[in-house]
Design an enzyme around this catalytic site. Sequence first.
Site, PDB file in Angstrom:
ATOM      1  N   ASP A  18     -74.553 -34.437  37.954  1.00  0.00           N
ATOM      2  CA  ASP A  18     -74.700 -33.938  36.588  1.00  0.00           C
ATOM      3  C   ASP A  18     -75.557 -32.665  36.692  1.00  0.00           C
ATOM      4  O   ASP A  18     -76.290 -32.503  37.678  1.00  0.00           O
ATOM      5  CB  ASP A  18     -75.389 -35.020  35.744  1.00  0.00           C
ATOM      6  CG  ASP A  18     -75.680 -34.559  34.342  1.00  0.00           C
ATOM      7  OD1 ASP A  18     -74.905 -33.737  33.822  1.00  0.00           O
ATOM      8  OD2 ASP A  18     -76.693 -35.013  33.764  1.00  0.00           O
ATOM      9  N   ASP A  20     -77.521 -30.798  33.797  1.00  0.00           N
ATOM     10  CA  ASP A  20     -78.747 -30.740  33.011  1.00  0.00           C
ATOM     11  C   ASP A  20     -79.630 -31.933  33.326  1.00  0.00           C
ATOM     12  O   ASP A  20     -79.209 -33.073  33.181  1.00  0.00           O
ATOM     13  CB  ASP A  20     -78.406 -30.747  31.504  1.00  0.00           C
ATOM     14  CG  ASP A  20     -77.399 -29.666  31.176  1.00  0.00           C
ATOM     15  OD1 ASP A  20     -77.307 -28.701  31.956  1.00  0.00           O
ATOM     16  OD2 ASP A  20     -76.701 -29.804  30.160  1.00  0.00           O
ATOM     17  N   ARG A  70     -70.771 -31.525  22.717  1.00  0.00           N
ATOM     18  CA  ARG A  70     -71.515 -30.865  21.638  1.00  0.00           C
ATOM     19  C   ARG A  70     -71.126 -31.360  20.237  1.00  0.00           C
ATOM     20  O   ARG A  70     -71.981 -31.713  19.426  1.00  0.00           O
ATOM     21  CB  ARG A  70     -71.271 -29.363  21.749  1.00  0.00           C
ATOM     22  CG  ARG A  70     -72.025 -28.576  20.733  1.00  0.00           C
ATOM     23  CD  ARG A  70     -71.453 -27.185  20.625  1.00  0.00           C
ATOM     24  NE  ARG A  70     -71.425 -26.544  21.939  1.00  0.00           N
ATOM     25  CZ  ARG A  70     -70.671 -25.477  22.205  1.00  0.00           C
ATOM     26  NH1 ARG A  70     -69.902 -24.979  21.275  1.00  0.00           N
ATOM     27  NH2 ARG A  70     -70.677 -24.931  23.406  1.00  0.00           N
ATOM     28  N   ASN A 147     -71.681 -24.572  28.292  1.00  0.00           N
ATOM     29  CA  ASN A 147     -72.296 -23.406  28.920  1.00  0.00           C
ATOM     30  C   ASN A 147     -72.613 -23.637  30.389  1.00  0.00           C
ATOM     31  O   ASN A 147     -73.422 -22.928  30.979  1.00  0.00           O
ATOM     32  CB  ASN A 147     -73.598 -23.051  28.189  1.00  0.00           C
ATOM     33  CG  ASN A 147     -73.322 -22.751  26.735  1.00  0.00           C
ATOM     34  OD1 ASN A 147     -72.459 -21.915  26.445  1.00  0.00           O
ATOM     35  ND2 ASN A 147     -73.991 -23.456  25.841  1.00  0.00           N
ATOM     36  N   ASP A 203     -78.587 -38.533  35.055  1.00  0.00           N
ATOM     37  CA  ASP A 203     -79.853 -38.964  34.454  1.00  0.00           C
ATOM     38  C   ASP A 203     -79.681 -39.499  33.041  1.00  0.00           C
ATOM     39  O   ASP A 203     -80.591 -40.101  32.505  1.00  0.00           O
ATOM     40  CB  ASP A 203     -80.883 -37.829  34.448  1.00  0.00           C
ATOM     41  CG  ASP A 203     -80.503 -36.729  33.465  1.00  0.00           C
ATOM     42  OD1 ASP A 203     -79.283 -36.545  33.226  1.00  0.00           O
ATOM     43  OD2 ASP A 203     -81.414 -36.069  32.946  1.00  0.00           O
TER      44      ASP A 203
END
Length: 993
Positions: A18, A20, A70, A147, A203
């Site tokens: 992952d 972020d 999102r 993004n 995470d």
Amino acid sequence: MDAAHDRPARGYEAVLFDLDGVVTRTADVHAAAWKALFDDFLREHARREGKPFQPFEHGDYLAFVDGKPRYEGVRGFLASRGIVLPDGAPDDEPGAWTVHGLGLRKDVLFLERLRDEGVEVFGEAVALIKTLRAAGVKTAVVTSSRNGREVLHVAGLEPLFDVRLDGLDAAVLHLRGKPFPDPFLKAAELLGVAPARAIVVEDSLPGVESARRGGFGLVVGLDHGGTADALADHGADLVVGSLGGLDVDRLAQAVATRRAARRAARLAWQVEQEGFDPAREHAMESLFAVGNGYLGVRGSPDRPLPGSQGDLFVAGIYDRKHLPRPYSEQEFLGDGRDDNLYSELVSMPFPFRVSVEVDGCVLEVGGPHMRQYQRRLDLRRAELHGAVSFDVGAGRRVEIRTRRCASQADLHLVLQEVRVCLANHSGELAVDFSLADPELAARHPHLTAAGVEEIDGVEVHVFRTLASGFVIALASRAMRIGEDRAAVRWRGSASIGETRRFLRCTAIYTSRDTDDPRKAAVDHVRAIGPEAIDAAFREHAERWAGIWDAADIRIPGSPATEQALRFNACHLTSAADRDPRISVGGRALTGRAYEGHIFWDVEMFKLPFYLYTAPDVARCLLLYRHHTLDGARRRAREFGNRGAFYAWESTVTGDDVTPRAIRLKTTGKVIPIFTGTQQIHITADVAHAVWRYWEATRDEVFLRDVGLEILIETARYWASRVVRGPRGWHIRGVVGPDEYHHGVDDNAYTNWMARDNVEKAIEALRWAESRYARERAALAERLRLEPAEVEQWSDVTAELYCPGPDARGVIEQFEGFFDLPRYPLPAEERFRAPISRLFEWDEINRLQVIKQADVLMLLHVFPDAFPRDIVEANYRYYEPLTDHGSSLSPGIHAAIAARLGLREDAERYWRESLWLDLSNSMSNSALGIHPACMGATWQALVFGFLGVRFDEEGPVVDPDAAARLPEDWHGVSTTLAWRGRRHRVHAGREVAP
Ligand code: IFM
């Protein structure tokens, strides 16, 4: 291990990260952008609505937005504030009041911050990725952020990944977001690596869950603080606080451990037999039986062998005893048993019979052509799978795979699938699905054939029982996949490597179900085509999924224990229907022992399992006792008593069907059986179960319309059975749970249970008076119950002599037991009581040797009646005297020893009880599995090891439970039903990472 380097073989080819929170600290940038977005929006929204502004909190970020795509984040958060906006479209103006508008605005805010402030990169992650790549491991980054690419670019991380998949890619490829596994699966596909050979590092909770759902080889959860348990709960196999401790070998080790655990977990859901052993075949037929409570079928091979006992039993179908048939153990012959129409459960022809021939060669299990044989009970679905391979000459291999079940979704149906593959040759294949049993008279002597026909490929057999006159119809419809017709026999050529797949359903109806069982069976199967059989298999599996939700017991650390417990739960569930006219026999519907008779086993051993996992089943078992009340009333009258005296062995009517004697085959000696007339505690056992059900469910309709009548009639029995004596009221001339002593007075278990029975009847009457006075009065009138009679009951409860502990703390099993000489019980006779003990009944009656828990049963049933030292004194006194000649005994001993914290004893008895059938330790599983033992085992775990008690709120686990669990158990978790809800119960030590 990799021998050359003494390192673990790697076992994985790729690691998917992952982004972020794992590789970059973008969460802060995201969180700040979300906050700016929503605070602006909420402020304006509050202004327009005239309400106070409530800002977007960090908790909102974690709960609704973090790790989600999102627009889902926008929708989810707004919904949490009760705000619904139109979806809008991707070309909406950023900041427009639509889901898309807000999402796009967040994007703008995020990018502004990203470009202005840059992004922090986790050095440990980068180091790990570089190490992996240097070792030849492929890497990918998978993020739901639209993004993602921009972040990688700003951070200069692009060269670290073979595959980069972000939110924009996911949208283009129509991939569902986390927690669906789609993006990770796509990334693995792009890497050219199977998910099982890839690791995911995540995470967020949805991310971990998506990786688990995707079936990845290992899921690593990265805990930033406080989420370790949640990550593990969502499916992380390994939870770490930082990636710094990970390297190629550590991951390899974790993959290997995970793989072994998964394999063990898979094995814990199945029971398997490899190879065919004629000597153990009858026991295997019992273990591998399938059933649904309406019917049960022993696990014989699809083509039964000449000696197979491939019986089909239908609950409630009994016939007059057939004398040449053995009673219970093969040693015995019943005698003088022809006075009851329903004294023996009827065995019927095997409904899975199939015969396969290839090039004229008959393929028979155990025959000369067989090469390999495997039988596997899939416990998750209660399906029996078979895999047999044959050599039909000159190395020509034929593989046959089968599966079968007794549908839980449609109780009249048994389902079967047969796949035949000529592995390395082409040839002539013939498959015969006829159910006709060439040895009907010898194998199923209770039946006369009342018609065989074939209608449009459906084979129909109708039978009638000789004396009781039940009609039974079987209609069988077999179909070959690819052909749109049913047929009983197929013949045709099969080409090399081709698998021919057949499906069959057989419907079974009896005259207990309908006036025209033949028509019901034929109509039923006619409506079922091949897709419907596949669907029926699926519906059956879905029912079992629900059953396991309520009944499964997890014991991390001991998959073998889980497996045995599931085997037991599978059989107990397969044994019980929801038909109030029947109950569960001594060997359920899996064998001929005890002739299908119903004992106290149901109320005292099996019922707790049903009560706390499927209370409606427990209710039906009690309805059976209500249904047979008239039989019990007749019996009370026969013995000169009032009320209801339940039969020790019962079938259809509640009349007693206990054999009065057995004649030994070998010597002809006649052994009297006293249980039928003297084992009267069963009456109080039924009453006890009624009250237990009431306490666990608060089912008022049941107590008012069913339970109360049972309690009144049983209390009435005791009040007329007691006699006046030196210590008040006494109960004379009985057999207690220990069946080695007959004609004894004041058996402690019997007297305590009788007193409890009468007390509960009085309490139930009071309850009915306060809640349902009209119904109570009507019942009292129907039963002619006068207040004076109830007063007499109070006198019985006050003065019934119930033996208590003596100076040593020991309760005398019955009057005079302590005066009997002790029998030096040889160690080898414990758990293996010689059968001859039963033949020496007169001598045994005068010795201190007992068959099964008796006083200890009393302590088990009334766990709060005696302090610990008394329980221990009795355990120490009686345990050495007990030979456990009954399968009901070890579980109760395990329960008490566990409560006392006697770990060694508890574990020894637990093992005996848990594996009694799987190890055939009593050498009589051939005659059926032991469901009461399975129920006792369940009780040993729940009430012994876990020490569960119930209060108004639900089950309470003994705070000391964790300390007394066997060493290898990390914990125990299950659920128990209590008053309309399922409650999670758990005891355990910390699980080692
Ligand atoms: O009910 C039991 C009894 O307690 C011991 N003998 C076997 C019976 C049936 O299981």
